[in-house]
Design an enzyme around this catalytic site. Structure first.
Site, mmCIF file in Angstrom:
data_model
loop_
_atom_site.group_PDB
_atom_site.id
_atom_site.type_symbol
_atom_site.label_atom_id
_atom_site.label_comp_id
_atom_site.label_asym_id
_atom_site.label_seq_id
_atom_site.Cartn_x
_atom_site.Cartn_y
_atom_site.Cartn_z
ATOM 1 N N TYR A 15 28.967 -16.384 -92.934
ATOM 2 C CA TYR A 15 30.286 -15.864 -93.321
ATOM 3 C C TYR A 15 30.945 -16.701 -94.422
ATOM 4 C CZ TYR A 15 29.742 -13.840 -88.656
ATOM 5 O OH TYR A 15 29.270 -13.202 -87.560
ATOM 6 N N TYR A 142 33.725 -5.605 -82.321
ATOM 7 C CA TYR A 142 32.701 -6.494 -82.899
ATOM 8 C C TYR A 142 31.666 -6.792 -81.823
ATOM 9 C CZ TYR A 142 30.118 -10.234 -85.005
ATOM 10 O OH TYR A 142 29.079 -10.986 -85.488
ATOM 11 N N ASP A 234 30.355 -5.412 -72.905
ATOM 12 C CA ASP A 234 29.939 -6.572 -73.698
ATOM 13 C C ASP A 234 30.827 -7.764 -73.321
ATOM 14 O OD1 ASP A 234 29.510 -8.513 -75.576
ATOM 15 O OD2 ASP A 234 29.634 -7.179 -77.310
ATOM 16 N N LYS A 263 26.998 -16.718 -75.533
ATOM 17 C CA LYS A 263 28.040 -17.734 -75.743
ATOM 18 C C LYS A 263 28.152 -18.729 -74.570
ATOM 19 C CE LYS A 263 30.810 -15.235 -79.138
ATOM 20 N NZ LYS A 263 30.622 -16.041 -80.324
HETATM 21 C C1 LIG Z 1 31.959 -9.488 -77.960
HETATM 22 C C2 LIG Z 1 30.843 -10.031 -78.803
HETATM 23 N N1 LIG Z 1 29.639 -9.433 -78.759
HETATM 24 C C3 LIG Z 1 28.602 -9.902 -79.467
HETATM 25 C C4 LIG Z 1 28.745 -10.993 -80.299
HETATM 26 C C5 LIG Z 1 27.585 -11.476 -81.105
HETATM 27 O O1 LIG Z 1 27.083 -12.653 -80.582
HETATM 28 P P1 LIG Z 1 26.178 -13.615 -81.475
HETATM 29 O O2 LIG Z 1 27.075 -14.210 -82.500
HETATM 30 O O3 LIG Z 1 25.646 -14.618 -80.510
HETATM 31 O O4 LIG Z 1 25.104 -12.775 -82.075
HETATM 32 C C6 LIG Z 1 29.982 -11.641 -80.391
HETATM 33 C C7 LIG Z 1 30.169 -12.816 -81.259
HETATM 34 O O5 LIG Z 1 31.240 -13.232 -81.566
HETATM 35 C C8 LIG Z 1 31.059 -11.138 -79.615
HETATM 36 O O6 LIG Z 1 32.274 -11.707 -79.659
#
Ligand SMILES: Cc1ncc(COP(=O)(O)O)c(C=O)c1O
Length: 423
Positions: A15, A142, A234, A263
């Protein structure tokens, strides 16, 4: 050459517009809430290094467990083989999730956890001779940066170059008591073609910590269930205590079919993604017909070191003292949110559990490239605090080991900085 020069010569950062970016700060050590740069300056990691670090940096217990595992079994192909850390982790995790979650599929990060979930849903229908390929998602969602995850994320400056290549998604606003009936009409009109609904429960993190109510999401989920639409929750960001409860699922009255984690899963120490599913999803792949197999995997699927880190992190998470700290941070954030609400330079203060966010009043507030964010970022760095505003949205997502005194120190600095700059 110093570290910054060597970095600039070879590394391409995420980014980051490499032409105009300032040099990256070389970090040489982490300990608890602190990161140390090469000059010995220490920074409070108030964003938990992209929302991953739960128990502080270089946590000694996780380090010890991973180190033991490293000397025992560091990696093994997960097709045709298995191992204790993966079995134990699946058992331990499933016990904490809604009871309909029965199976665990391993991958490497949040985006891949989402990719797997999408493939599970599309193929769930395909294996039954039904072609449903449309996905329902929230505007400004996202879910990651791989192509599938990008497709189900809101269209933005991030996805623009790939616009034509992203698959078709029906985007709806997050639910409120005011719009829920309209959302139901949209869903009803498309229900035959929608394979699944994917959503970040309660908090849309990357969109700027936008929050919606659990009861509204539960109602939407209930409607999707009635219409036969599969649900992917998610919890990559919200999982493992971030929302004040172990999972956002603990606030919801409905259960998803599939859940995604990453995470905080390993306490932020190692990359790992998990997609869990209900028995019903899993059963749709059981067949004598090879074509009904879920053909997905990664070299490091269920890596024993990452599994061990996750086991150790979850052990720490479930300790009474950690749960108390999560409660304390949540309470302190709530109190601070009341202070911020009265601040003339601030609007839209919101808080859920250990996550607090607010917006700086500003004319060009929708721009991701908002200059205010950059100014504030630099100012906090000077003060030894890492905060990464999302445009004009500022937020705190601290590691759970932060003490009340250190949290007060961060709050105090926030108020000082707000008072010192003019907008
Ligand atoms: C809700 C959500 N899903 C998926 C992702 C993507 O995860 P990664 O950065 O480990 O690919 C993120 C990353 O910020 C996220 O906040």
């Amino acid at each position: 050459m110093n570290l910054q020069e060597r970095d600039r010569a070879v590394n391409w950062h995420p980014y980051t517009q490499m032409k105009t970016a300032e040099d990256a700060i070389p970090i040489v050590k982490g300990s608890g809430i602190y990161l140390y740069d090469e000059d010995g300056k220490k920074y409070i990691d108030a964003v938990a290094s992209w929302w991953v670090t739960l128990h502080g940096h270089a946590n000694p217990y996780i380090a010890q467990r991973v180190s033991e595992q490293l000397n025992t079994l560091e990696q093994v192909i997960f097709a045709g083989f298995t191992h204790e850390p993966a079995i134990q982790l699946s058992e331990n995790l499933l016990k904490l999730l809604p009871e309909n979650q029965e199976k665990v599929f391993y991958s490497d990060n949040g985006s891949t956890a989402v990719e797997v979930a999408l493939k599970m849903c599309i193929q769930f229908w395909h294996n039954q001779g039904k072609e449903k390929t449309k996905i329902l998602a929230f505007k400004e969602a996202y879910h990651g940066d791989t192509f599938g995850a990008m497709s189900v994320s809101g269209r933005s400056v991030w996805t623009k170059p790939f616009g034509e290549m992203l698959f078709e998604v029906i985007f709806i606003d997050p639910p409120t008591s005011g719009n829920i009936e309209d959302l139901k009409i949209i869903i009803k009109n498309h229900s035959e073609e929608i394979a699944c609904f994917i959503y970040e429960p309660l908090i849309q993190g990357a969109a700027g910590m936008l929050m919606h109510k659990a009861e509204d999401l539960s109602e939407l989920m209930k409607f999707c269930r009635e219409k036969g639409i599969l649900m992917i929750q998610d919890e990559v960001f919200t999982g493992f205590g971030r929302t004040g409860k172990l999972f956002a699922a603990n606030y919801l009255s409905e259960k998803p079919d599939i859940m995604c984690f990453s995470k905080g899963l390993t306490g932020g120490t190692m990359p790992m993604g998990i997609t869990t599913s209900s028995q019903q999803i899993f059963d749709a792949f059981l067949s004598e017909d090879k074509y009904k197999t879920l053909f997905h995997g990664h070299s490091f699927t269920a890596n024993p070191l990452a599994c061990t880190a996750a086991l150790a992190s979850m052990e720490l998470l479930l300790k009474e003292e950690t749960l108390e700290k999560i409660n304390l941070i949540s309470q302190k954030h709530f109190n601070f949110s009341q202070v911020l609400k009265n601040h003339p330079k601030i609007e839209n203060v919101r808080q859920t559990g250990t996550i607090i966010a607010w917006e700086i009043k500003n004319d060009e507030k929708t721009s991701y490239f908002n200059e205010i964010g950059k100014v504030l970022y630099r100012e906090f760095l000077k003060r030894g605090i890492i905060m990464r505003p999302l445009g004009n949205v500022m937020y705190l997502v601290p590691p759970y080991c932060i003490t009340p005194e250190k949290l007060d120190f961060v709050y105090r600095n926030i108020l000082e900085v707000l008072d010192s700059f003019s907008n």
